[in-house]
Design a protein around this motif. Structure first.
Motif, short mmCIF file in Angstrom:
data_model
loop_
_atom_site.label_atom_id
_atom_site.label_comp_id
_atom_site.label_asym_id
_atom_site.label_seq_id
_atom_site.Cartn_x
_atom_site.Cartn_y
_atom_site.Cartn_z
N UNK A 1 -28.22 -31.31 39.88
CA UNK A 1 -29.02 -32.17 41.31
C UNK A 1 -29.04 -30.61 41.82
N UNK A 2 -28.26 -29.35 41.90
CA UNK A 2 -28.64 -28.48 42.22
C UNK A 2 -29.84 -27.85 42.12
N UNK A 3 -30.65 -27.16 43.79
CA UNK A 3 -30.94 -27.19 44.14
C UNK A 3 -32.25 -28.69 44.84
N UNK A 4 -32.35 -29.52 44.66
CA UNK A 4 -33.38 -30.83 44.46
C UNK A 4 -32.46 -31.44 46.11
N UNK A 5 -33.34 -32.33 46.34
CA UNK A 5 -33.66 -32.85 47.43
C UNK A 5 -32.57 -34.65 48.15
N UNK A 6 -32.08 -35.22 48.58
CA UNK A 6 -31.83 -36.01 48.53
C UNK A 6 -32.58 -37.41 48.11
N UNK A 7 -33.46 -37.14 48.24
CA UNK A 7 -34.84 -38.49 46.79
C UNK A 7 -34.99 -37.75 45.56
N UNK A 8 -34.31 -36.56 45.43
CA UNK A 8 -34.60 -36.66 43.59
C UNK A 8 -32.97 -37.28 42.94
N UNK A 9 -31.96 -36.89 44.25
CA UNK A 9 -30.55 -36.99 43.71
C UNK A 9 -30.09 -38.18 44.13
N UNK A 10 -30.86 -38.95 44.48
CA UNK A 10 -29.95 -40.64 44.85
C UNK A 10 -30.70 -40.95 43.47
N UNK A 11 -31.62 -41.16 42.46
CA UNK A 11 -31.25 -41.40 41.20
C UNK A 11 -30.50 -40.63 40.35
N UNK A 12 -30.57 -39.73 39.65
CA UNK A 12 -28.78 -39.31 39.35
C UNK A 12 -27.83 -40.53 39.54
N UNK A 13 -27.65 -39.85 40.99
CA UNK A 13 -26.52 -40.97 41.58
C UNK A 13 -26.08 -42.09 41.16
N UNK A 14 -27.42 -43.00 40.79
CA UNK A 14 -27.17 -44.37 40.59
C UNK A 14 -27.26 -44.29 39.10
N UNK A 15 -27.68 -43.81 38.51
CA UNK A 15 -27.29 -43.83 36.90
C UNK A 15 -25.89 -42.74 36.90
N UNK A 16 -25.38 -42.01 36.88
CA UNK A 16 -23.67 -42.47 36.70
C UNK A 16 -23.56 -42.84 36.80
N UNK A 17 -23.72 -44.01 38.72
CA UNK A 17 -22.71 -44.98 39.27
C UNK A 17 -22.41 -46.40 38.27
N UNK A 18 -24.18 -46.48 37.21
CA UNK A 18 -23.64 -46.84 36.34
C UNK A 18 -23.12 -46.71 34.77
N UNK A 19 -22.97 -45.73 34.68
CA UNK A 19 -22.34 -45.73 33.32
C UNK A 19 -20.90 -45.27 34.28
N UNK A 20 -20.52 -45.53 35.84
CA UNK A 20 -19.36 -45.24 35.33
C UNK A 20 -18.84 -47.11 35.61
N UNK A 21 -19.88 -47.30 35.31
CA UNK A 21 -18.98 -48.52 35.31
C UNK A 21 -18.86 -49.47 34.52
N UNK A 22 -20.21 -48.92 33.26
CA UNK A 22 -19.92 -49.48 32.26
C UNK A 22 -18.58 -48.64 31.68
N UNK A 23 -18.16 -47.31 31.75
CA UNK A 23 -17.22 -46.76 31.49
C UNK A 23 -15.64 -47.63 31.77
N UNK A 24 -15.85 -47.95 33.06
CA UNK A 24 -14.64 -48.79 33.61
C UNK A 24 -14.38 -50.32 32.82
N UNK A 25 -15.55 -50.76 32.54
CA UNK A 25 -15.06 -52.08 32.21
C UNK A 25 -14.97 -51.16 30.26
#
Length: 135
Positions: free
Chosen positions: A106-130
């Motif tokens: 996400x370095x140097x990216x705007x919020x529109x580009x960072x949101x999908x990265x954030x959402x991908x991370x959240x999905x991976x975290x939910x799977x990891x917690x499970x």
């Protein structure tokens, strides 16, 4: 006897974006049932402000976090080590679980580009917690 608490270490190059967002999600979702660490092979001076803003949209505050340098001890003391674009900078110890998450930086990216990265991370975290905390 209480269940052992798994320890997860997130590693990226600057410890300013991806690893900090992942740590924020894991703290929020896993609570005290998982110990969370993050570090970088070449830590930045400060957390990426766009990552902070993207996480704030999910009501997770990572603004007070500080990039930390990756140490051998941090890896040794973790059960799960998740790398995000830091290549071979992470020491390998037998018996640890290693994963490499291919995520855009996400370095140097705007919020529109960072949101999908954030959402991908959240999905991976939910799977990891499970996986780490089966019901």
């Amino acid at each position: 006897m209480p269940e052992p608490v798994p320890t997860v270490l997130f590693v990226c190059v600057h410890n300013a974006g991806r690893s900090q967002m992942a740590a924020g999600f894991l703290r929020a979702i896993g609570g005290e049932r998982i110990e969370v660490r993050s570090a970088g092979s070449l830590p930045a001076e400060q957390i990426n402000p766009v990552a902070v803003a993207a996480m704030a949209e999910r009501d997770i505050d990572i603004a007070g976090e500080q990039p930390k340098v990756l140490t051998v001890d941090a890896v040794r003391e973790s059960d799960v080590v998740i790398t995000m674009g830091c290549g071979d900078a992470c020491p390998i110890f037998p018996g640890k679980r290693y994963e490499d998450w291919a995520l855009e930086d996400p370095a140097g990216q705007g919020i529109e580009a960072v949101r999908p990265i954030r959402d991908d991370i959240e999905a991976r975290i939910r799977a990891l917690v499970a996986e780490l905390l089966p019901a």
